[in-house]
Write an enzyme that holds these catalytic residues in place. Sequence first.
Site, PDB file in Angstrom:
ATOM      1  N   GLU A  98      -4.677  -3.688   3.691  1.00 30.96           N
ATOM      2  CA  GLU A  98      -3.739  -2.585   3.880  1.00 30.96           C
ATOM      3  C   GLU A  98      -3.835  -1.641   2.696  1.00 30.96           C
ATOM      4  O   GLU A  98      -3.672  -2.049   1.545  1.00 30.96           O
ATOM      5  CB  GLU A  98      -2.297  -3.058   4.028  1.00 30.96           C
ATOM      6  CG  GLU A  98      -1.356  -1.867   4.290  1.00 30.96           C
ATOM      7  CD  GLU A  98       0.119  -2.230   4.419  1.00 30.96           C
ATOM      8  OE1 GLU A  98       0.876  -1.345   4.872  1.00 30.96           O
ATOM      9  OE2 GLU A  98       0.497  -3.359   4.063  1.00 30.96           O
ATOM     10  N   GLU A 111      -2.659  -0.724  -3.639  1.00 24.90           N
ATOM     11  CA  GLU A 111      -1.556   0.167  -3.985  1.00 24.90           C
ATOM     12  C   GLU A 111      -1.749   0.653  -5.416  1.00 24.90           C
ATOM     13  O   GLU A 111      -2.353  -0.038  -6.244  1.00 24.90           O
ATOM     14  CB  GLU A 111      -0.229  -0.580  -3.835  1.00 24.90           C
ATOM     15  CG  GLU A 111       1.024   0.208  -4.152  1.00 24.90           C
ATOM     16  CD  GLU A 111       1.121   1.490  -3.354  1.00 24.90           C
ATOM     17  OE1 GLU A 111       0.937   2.556  -3.976  1.00 24.90           O
ATOM     18  OE2 GLU A 111       1.351   1.439  -2.131  1.00 24.90           O
ATOM     19  N   ASN A 132      -7.399   3.024  -6.970  1.00 18.12           N
ATOM     20  CA  ASN A 132      -7.596   4.128  -6.050  1.00 18.12           C
ATOM     21  C   ASN A 132      -8.353   3.624  -4.816  1.00 18.12           C
ATOM     22  O   ASN A 132      -9.461   3.105  -4.925  1.00 18.12           O
ATOM     23  CB  ASN A 132      -8.399   5.232  -6.767  1.00 18.12           C
ATOM     24  CG  ASN A 132      -8.639   6.442  -5.906  1.00 18.12           C
ATOM     25  OD1 ASN A 132      -7.824   6.801  -5.067  1.00 18.12           O
ATOM     26  ND2 ASN A 132      -9.774   7.104  -6.130  1.00 18.12           N
ATOM     27  N   ASP A 142       0.678   9.285   2.458  1.00 14.95           N
ATOM     28  CA  ASP A 142       1.331  10.550   2.103  1.00 14.95           C
ATOM     29  C   ASP A 142       0.766  11.691   2.949  1.00 14.95           C
ATOM     30  O   ASP A 142      -0.440  11.935   2.926  1.00 14.95           O
ATOM     31  CB  ASP A 142       1.106  10.836   0.618  1.00 14.95           C
ATOM     32  CG  ASP A 142       2.056  11.899   0.073  1.00 14.95           C
ATOM     33  OD1 ASP A 142       2.387  12.838   0.830  1.00 14.95           O
ATOM     34  OD2 ASP A 142       2.453  11.799  -1.098  1.00 14.95           O
ATOM     35  N   ASP A 163       4.320   9.437  10.677  1.00 12.74           N
ATOM     36  CA  ASP A 163       5.461  10.087  11.330  1.00 12.74           C
ATOM     37  C   ASP A 163       5.381  11.600  11.162  1.00 12.74           C
ATOM     38  O   ASP A 163       6.358  12.297  11.430  1.00 12.74           O
ATOM     39  CB  ASP A 163       6.781   9.561  10.764  1.00 12.74           C
ATOM     40  CG  ASP A 163       6.937   9.838   9.278  1.00 12.74           C
ATOM     41  OD1 ASP A 163       5.920  10.098   8.598  1.00 12.74           O
ATOM     42  OD2 ASP A 163       8.080   9.800   8.773  1.00 12.74           O
ATOM     43  N   THR A 189       9.722  -1.081   9.027  1.00 18.48           N
ATOM     44  CA  THR A 189      10.185  -0.960   7.652  1.00 18.48           C
ATOM     45  C   THR A 189      11.247   0.132   7.546  1.00 18.48           C
ATOM     46  O   THR A 189      11.440   0.936   8.451  1.00 18.48           O
ATOM     47  CB  THR A 189       9.020  -0.615   6.713  1.00 18.48           C
ATOM     48  OG1 THR A 189       8.500   0.678   7.077  1.00 18.48           O
ATOM     49  CG2 THR A 189       7.918  -1.652   6.808  1.00 18.48           C
ATOM     50  N   PHE A 230      11.024   2.690   5.783  1.00 18.98           N
ATOM     51  CA  PHE A 230      10.327   3.980   5.803  1.00 18.98           C
ATOM     52  C   PHE A 230      10.163   4.472   7.234  1.00 18.98           C
ATOM     53  O   PHE A 230      10.416   5.642   7.538  1.00 18.98           O
ATOM     54  CB  PHE A 230       8.964   3.832   5.129  1.00 18.98           C
ATOM     55  CG  PHE A 230       8.263   5.142   4.894  1.00 18.98           C
ATOM     56  CD1 PHE A 230       8.363   5.788   3.677  1.00 18.98           C
ATOM     57  CD2 PHE A 230       7.501   5.748   5.887  1.00 18.98           C
ATOM     58  CE1 PHE A 230       7.729   6.995   3.450  1.00 18.98           C
ATOM     59  CE2 PHE A 230       6.872   6.960   5.676  1.00 18.98           C
ATOM     60  CZ  PHE A 230       6.986   7.579   4.446  1.00 18.98           C
ATOM     61  N   GLU A 231       9.750   3.576   8.134  1.00 22.25           N
ATOM     62  CA  GLU A 231       9.568   3.977   9.522  1.00 22.25           C
ATOM     63  C   GLU A 231      10.913   4.323  10.160  1.00 22.25           C
ATOM     64  O   GLU A 231      11.024   5.303  10.913  1.00 22.25           O
ATOM     65  CB  GLU A 231       8.871   2.860  10.301  1.00 22.25           C
ATOM     66  CG  GLU A 231       8.508   3.257  11.716  1.00 22.25           C
ATOM     67  CD  GLU A 231       7.593   2.260  12.404  1.00 22.25           C
ATOM     68  OE1 GLU A 231       7.315   2.449  13.603  1.00 22.25           O
ATOM     69  OE2 GLU A 231       7.156   1.296  11.750  1.00 22.25           O
TER      70      GLU A 231
END
Length: 249
Positions: free
Chosen positions: A77, A102, A129, A152, A188, A224, A226-227
């Site tokens: 991920e 991450e 990165n 992002d 989204d 989550t 965020f979603e």
Amino acid sequence: MQNDVPDTGGEPRYRDRPVSFARRSGRMSDGQERAWNELGSFYLVPVERDQAVLSVRPGSAVDTETLFGRSAPVIVEIGSGQGHAIVAAAQNAPDVDFLAVEVFRAGLARTMLDADRAGARNLRLVEANAPEVLEHLLPAASVDELWIFFSDPWHKNRHTKRRLISPDFTPLAARVLKPGGVLRLATDWEDYALQMREVMTDAAGFEPGFDGAWAPRFEGRVMTAFERKGIAKGRDIRDLVYVRTDDTR
């Protein structure tokens, strides 16, 4: 925005396009600091750096079977945030190995805390990165699935060049995925979703894994905060899924 390239007196050799993240400053909590110091030796993958703090030195690939101590499917991920999705996935699929990529240390520390509490020992974390992880750290054809959820969107016009999903990114994704491997995307942000679909339509070595305009929501992605936030703001969640082929055109 803080630059992640230290002042070494020379130009970085690898960075020919803007990175898809902005470095965030700020201290970790005491709990996160403890997690980093106490759990990092197990969960964190050591990364040899090039000239930048979050870079990966060319030629420093890791062997995934050695990393996890077994032969098993590998799911990566990118942009794992605080790890809610990947910790849940690792807990629910103990026969699969997971790698979280991450750049934000506090998120990685939270991921380690939650993974340790959940007993998820089939998870490792990389602080680097993402394109360099795909280009230099992971061996070719070593990954069964690659997940990129809610990266992002860089929604301002002057910033869209920083989006992760771009024509420069797809060869790196194709490189690490096994033939038949799966790339899963979700966002989204409608404009970014349209760009993702356009980029992947033209990408060598991939074919759609869905019919119609969008893929169904990936059932393996936990809901989550965020979603939920995107949904609460009235934004549609759009999924895309692509399968790695042997076609390199």
